[in-house]
Design a protein around this motif. Sequence first.
Motif, PDB file in Angstrom:
ATOM      1  N   MET A 155     -12.047  -3.232   9.706  1.00  0.00           N
ATOM      2  CA  MET A 155     -10.912  -3.562  10.315  1.00  0.00           C
ATOM      3  C   MET A 155      -9.723  -3.580   9.186  1.00  0.00           C
ATOM      4  SD  MET A 155      -9.044  -4.253  12.993  1.00  0.00           S
ATOM      5  CE  MET A 155     -10.492  -4.485  14.306  1.00  0.00           C
ATOM      6  N   THR A 156      -8.612  -2.677   9.706  1.00  0.00           N
ATOM      7  CA  THR A 156      -7.297  -2.803   8.753  1.00  0.00           C
ATOM      8  C   THR A 156      -6.841  -4.128   9.094  1.00  0.00           C
ATOM      9  OG1 THR A 156      -5.271  -2.039   8.369  1.00  0.00           O
ATOM     10  CG2 THR A 156      -6.136  -1.628  10.715  1.00  0.00           C
ATOM     11  N   LYS A 157      -6.315  -4.882   8.010  1.00  0.00           N
ATOM     12  CA  LYS A 157      -5.446  -6.266   8.041  1.00  0.00           C
ATOM     13  C   LYS A 157      -3.999  -5.716   7.970  1.00  0.00           C
ATOM     14  CE  LYS A 157      -7.229  -9.297   8.841  1.00  0.00           C
ATOM     15  NZ  LYS A 157      -7.545 -10.035  10.176  1.00  0.00           N
ATOM     16  N   GLY A 158      -3.539  -4.626   8.009  1.00  0.00           N
ATOM     17  CA  GLY A 158      -2.251  -4.207   8.029  1.00  0.00           C
ATOM     18  C   GLY A 158      -1.599  -4.179   9.333  1.00  0.00           C
ATOM     19  N   GLY A 159      -0.434  -3.337   9.526  1.00  0.00           N
ATOM     20  CA  GLY A 159       0.417  -3.399  10.747  1.00  0.00           C
ATOM     21  C   GLY A 159      -0.369  -2.915  11.812  1.00  0.00           C
ATOM     22  N   SER A 160      -1.327  -1.980  11.698  1.00  0.00           N
ATOM     23  CA  SER A 160      -1.868  -1.314  13.092  1.00  0.00           C
ATOM     24  C   SER A 160      -3.071  -2.180  13.467  1.00  0.00           C
ATOM     25  CB  SER A 160      -2.523  -0.104  12.464  1.00  0.00           C
ATOM     26  OG  SER A 160      -1.614   0.756  11.950  1.00  0.00           O
ATOM     27  N   GLU A 161      -3.449  -3.565  13.029  1.00  0.00           N
ATOM     28  CA  GLU A 161      -4.445  -4.277  13.516  1.00  0.00           C
ATOM     29  C   GLU A 161      -4.510  -4.667  14.834  1.00  0.00           C
ATOM     30  OE1 GLU A 161      -7.089  -8.406  12.688  1.00  0.00           O
ATOM     31  OE2 GLU A 161      -5.236  -8.100  11.624  1.00  0.00           O
ATOM     32  N   PRO A 162      -3.236  -5.160  15.322  1.00  0.00           N
ATOM     33  CA  PRO A 162      -3.028  -5.519  16.714  1.00  0.00           C
ATOM     34  C   PRO A 162      -3.177  -4.342  17.796  1.00  0.00           C
ATOM     35  CG  PRO A 162      -1.257  -6.249  15.432  1.00  0.00           C
ATOM     36  CD  PRO A 162      -2.040  -5.541  14.744  1.00  0.00           C
ATOM     37  N   ILE A 182     -17.342  -5.376  13.283  1.00  0.00           N
ATOM     38  CA  ILE A 182     -16.496  -5.435  12.108  1.00  0.00           C
ATOM     39  C   ILE A 182     -17.450  -6.203  10.972  1.00  0.00           C
ATOM     40  CG2 ILE A 182     -14.667  -6.654  11.083  1.00  0.00           C
ATOM     41  CD1 ILE A 182     -13.157  -6.682  14.033  1.00  0.00           C
ATOM     42  N   ARG A 183     -17.584  -5.335  10.057  1.00  0.00           N
ATOM     43  CA  ARG A 183     -18.433  -5.869   8.837  1.00  0.00           C
ATOM     44  C   ARG A 183     -17.526  -6.140   7.715  1.00  0.00           C
ATOM     45  NH1 ARG A 183     -23.743  -3.688   9.235  1.00  0.00           N
ATOM     46  NH2 ARG A 183     -24.215  -3.855  11.444  1.00  0.00           N
ATOM     47  N   GLN A 199      -5.078  -3.815   2.055  1.00  0.00           N
ATOM     48  CA  GLN A 199      -4.590  -2.303   1.191  1.00  0.00           C
ATOM     49  C   GLN A 199      -5.294  -1.146   1.816  1.00  0.00           C
ATOM     50  OE1 GLN A 199      -2.064  -2.723  -0.719  1.00  0.00           O
ATOM     51  NE2 GLN A 199      -2.051  -5.036  -0.338  1.00  0.00           N
ATOM     52  N   ILE A 200      -4.663  -0.128   1.937  1.00  0.00           N
ATOM     53  CA  ILE A 200      -5.149   1.250   2.401  1.00  0.00           C
ATOM     54  C   ILE A 200      -6.148   1.778   1.467  1.00  0.00           C
ATOM     55  CG2 ILE A 200      -3.171   2.512   1.574  1.00  0.00           C
ATOM     56  CD1 ILE A 200      -4.930   3.200   4.785  1.00  0.00           C
ATOM     57  N   THR A 201      -5.886   1.618   0.197  1.00  0.00           N
ATOM     58  CA  THR A 201      -6.802   2.179  -0.881  1.00  0.00           C
ATOM     59  C   THR A 201      -8.061   1.475  -0.624  1.00  0.00           C
ATOM     60  OG1 THR A 201      -5.758   0.547  -2.229  1.00  0.00           O
ATOM     61  CG2 THR A 201      -4.970   2.895  -2.539  1.00  0.00           C
ATOM     62  N   SER A 202      -8.188   0.181  -0.445  1.00  0.00           N
ATOM     63  CA  SER A 202      -9.293  -0.423  -0.449  1.00  0.00           C
ATOM     64  C   SER A 202      -9.989   0.105   0.958  1.00  0.00           C
ATOM     65  CB  SER A 202      -9.068  -1.958  -0.286  1.00  0.00           C
ATOM     66  OG  SER A 202      -8.453  -2.611  -1.400  1.00  0.00           O
ATOM     67  N   LEU A 203      -9.328   0.063   1.951  1.00  0.00           N
ATOM     68  CA  LEU A 203      -9.935   0.442   3.313  1.00  0.00           C
ATOM     69  C   LEU A 203     -10.515   2.003   2.990  1.00  0.00           C
ATOM     70  CD1 LEU A 203      -8.659  -0.082   6.647  1.00  0.00           C
ATOM     71  CD2 LEU A 203      -9.304   2.349   6.194  1.00  0.00           C
ATOM     72  N   LEU A 204     -10.059   2.656   2.265  1.00  0.00           N
ATOM     73  CA  LEU A 204     -10.284   4.349   2.190  1.00  0.00           C
ATOM     74  C   LEU A 204     -11.689   4.173   1.226  1.00  0.00           C
ATOM     75  CD1 LEU A 204      -7.244   6.032   1.230  1.00  0.00           C
ATOM     76  CD2 LEU A 204      -8.271   6.127   3.344  1.00  0.00           C
ATOM     77  N   ILE A 224      -6.862   3.769  11.459  1.00  0.00           N
ATOM     78  CA  ILE A 224      -5.598   3.691  11.086  1.00  0.00           C
ATOM     79  C   ILE A 224      -4.424   4.404  11.609  1.00  0.00           C
ATOM     80  CG2 ILE A 224      -6.621   3.114   8.447  1.00  0.00           C
ATOM     81  CD1 ILE A 224      -5.697   5.715   7.697  1.00  0.00           C
ATOM     82  N   ALA A 225      -3.074   4.074  11.172  1.00  0.00           N
ATOM     83  CA  ALA A 225      -2.207   4.989  11.567  1.00  0.00           C
ATOM     84  C   ALA A 225      -2.302   6.294  10.724  1.00  0.00           C
ATOM     85  CB  ALA A 225      -0.883   4.460  11.548  1.00  0.00           C
ATOM     86  N   ASP A 226      -2.041   7.519  11.552  1.00  0.00           N
ATOM     87  CA  ASP A 226      -1.982   8.760  11.018  1.00  0.00           C
ATOM     88  C   ASP A 226      -1.099   8.974   9.842  1.00  0.00           C
ATOM     89  OD1 ASP A 226      -3.077  11.562  10.770  1.00  0.00           O
ATOM     90  OD2 ASP A 226      -1.148  12.131  11.863  1.00  0.00           O
ATOM     91  N   LEU A 227      -0.003   8.382  10.186  1.00  0.00           N
ATOM     92  CA  LEU A 227       1.014   8.486   9.162  1.00  0.00           C
ATOM     93  C   LEU A 227       0.561   7.431   7.722  1.00  0.00           C
ATOM     94  CD1 LEU A 227       4.393   8.405  10.747  1.00  0.00           C
ATOM     95  CD2 LEU A 227       3.517  10.165   9.479  1.00  0.00           C
ATOM     96  N   ALA A 228      -0.171   6.536   8.028  1.00  0.00           N
ATOM     97  CA  ALA A 228      -0.678   5.842   6.872  1.00  0.00           C
ATOM     98  C   ALA A 228      -1.711   6.207   5.861  1.00  0.00           C
ATOM     99  CB  ALA A 228      -1.285   4.340   7.264  1.00  0.00           C
ATOM    100  N   ALA A 229      -2.374   7.286   6.500  1.00  0.00           N
ATOM    101  CA  ALA A 229      -3.362   8.173   5.620  1.00  0.00           C
ATOM    102  C   ALA A 229      -2.778   8.827   4.682  1.00  0.00           C
ATOM    103  CB  ALA A 229      -4.151   8.885   6.721  1.00  0.00           C
ATOM    104  N   PRO A 230      -3.374   8.821   3.582  1.00  0.00           N
ATOM    105  CA  PRO A 230      -2.668  10.014   2.561  1.00  0.00           C
ATOM    106  C   PRO A 230      -3.071  11.152   2.805  1.00  0.00           C
ATOM    107  CG  PRO A 230      -5.062   8.630   1.856  1.00  0.00           C
ATOM    108  CD  PRO A 230      -4.425   8.133   3.133  1.00  0.00           C
ATOM    109  N   GLU A 231      -1.938  11.970   2.220  1.00  0.00           N
ATOM    110  CA  GLU A 231      -2.173  13.451   2.593  1.00  0.00           C
ATOM    111  C   GLU A 231      -3.303  13.897   2.111  1.00  0.00           C
ATOM    112  OE1 GLU A 231       1.099  15.761   1.079  1.00  0.00           O
ATOM    113  OE2 GLU A 231       2.631  14.009   1.956  1.00  0.00           O
ATOM    114  N   HIS A 232      -4.115  13.683   1.066  1.00  0.00           N
ATOM    115  CA  HIS A 232      -5.276  14.147   0.391  1.00  0.00           C
ATOM    116  C   HIS A 232      -6.047  12.974   0.401  1.00  0.00           C
ATOM    117  CE1 HIS A 232      -3.299  17.703  -0.791  1.00  0.00           C
ATOM    118  NE2 HIS A 232      -2.328  17.071  -1.518  1.00  0.00           N
ATOM    119  N   HIS A 233      -7.303  13.105   1.062  1.00  0.00           N
ATOM    120  CA  HIS A 233      -8.320  12.088   1.418  1.00  0.00           C
ATOM    121  C   HIS A 233     -10.023  12.766   1.221  1.00  0.00           C
ATOM    122  CE1 HIS A 233      -8.210  13.935   5.355  1.00  0.00           C
ATOM    123  NE2 HIS A 233      -6.897  13.523   5.385  1.00  0.00           N
TER     124      HIS A 233
END
Length: 290
Positions: free
Chosen positions: A199-206, A221-222, A227-232, A244-253
């Motif tokens: 689960m992301t704890k950023g803005g998209s969680e709700p 939820i395990r 942070q997005i880097t930790s989630l990735l 996650i939000a599509d715009l939050a994803a890095p261009e290269h993953h």
Amino acid sequence: MNVRPLDTVPIIALRALPVIRETGSMTRAAMALGVSQPAISRAIAALEDKSGVVVTRRMGGQIRLTAEGERLAELGRREALLRQDAWEDVTALKRKKAGALRIGSIGASASTRLLPQLLGRYQSRCPEIRLAVREIPETAMAEALKTGVVDVAITLAQDDPSLEQLPLTDDHLVALMPDDRVWPERLTPQDLATLPFVMTKGGSEPLVRAWFALAGVTPDIRHEAQQITSLLALVRAGLGAAIIADLAAPEHHPGLLKVPLDPPAPREIVLARLAGGPASEALSAFWELI
């Protein structure tokens, strides 16, 4: 005049709580604030006495905040930000600079994809303006605007008549999956409920929780990640799926796949400010640029 309980609490108590939350120690908080440890202890005790709630507890050799302490720590954080802003604004006036602009950002979606281009255009037109970008949870952004913590914000569209909003872009939630297997073209809440979830704890969680709740599904939820880097990293390691939000994803993953959701979960990103509130020259210039 009636005196509210917190009006008589030493301000050092409110300033100490955010530091205690970060360090887990009253001693470290005292060092960071430049006061003695007994002074911090007395201030916290006075805060608890006046408010009638316990704000700290000892766990595993560290000091942790209670739920009430967390709320008061947020108040202390805002007080510190406003104090810093006031000092920097006075300094800017002394140096005859044109002013400052405090910009709220809901996280990676805004900070990495939208703000750089907007701020580049703004600074080319107004190089004398001092900019401060602050990442604030979506659920707290409206209050940050109303209390003056930020002047303007990139946030999700809200049904709030006290805010003036300009549409910036559309976004949507996507599932983030390890690329070690073939996934369906679209993933449903039922599909993801069978997998461990991060689960992301950023803005998209709700929005993520609402998407599951709409289908009457509870994710397994395990892990949680701010942070997005930790989630990735957690998803890449095979420890769970994520949304996650599509715009939050890095261009290269590398090692990861973005998979659309069924049903879709759109979200509108806007620029917001207080409706009818005082607008500085710095804010007006930024708003007109958009």
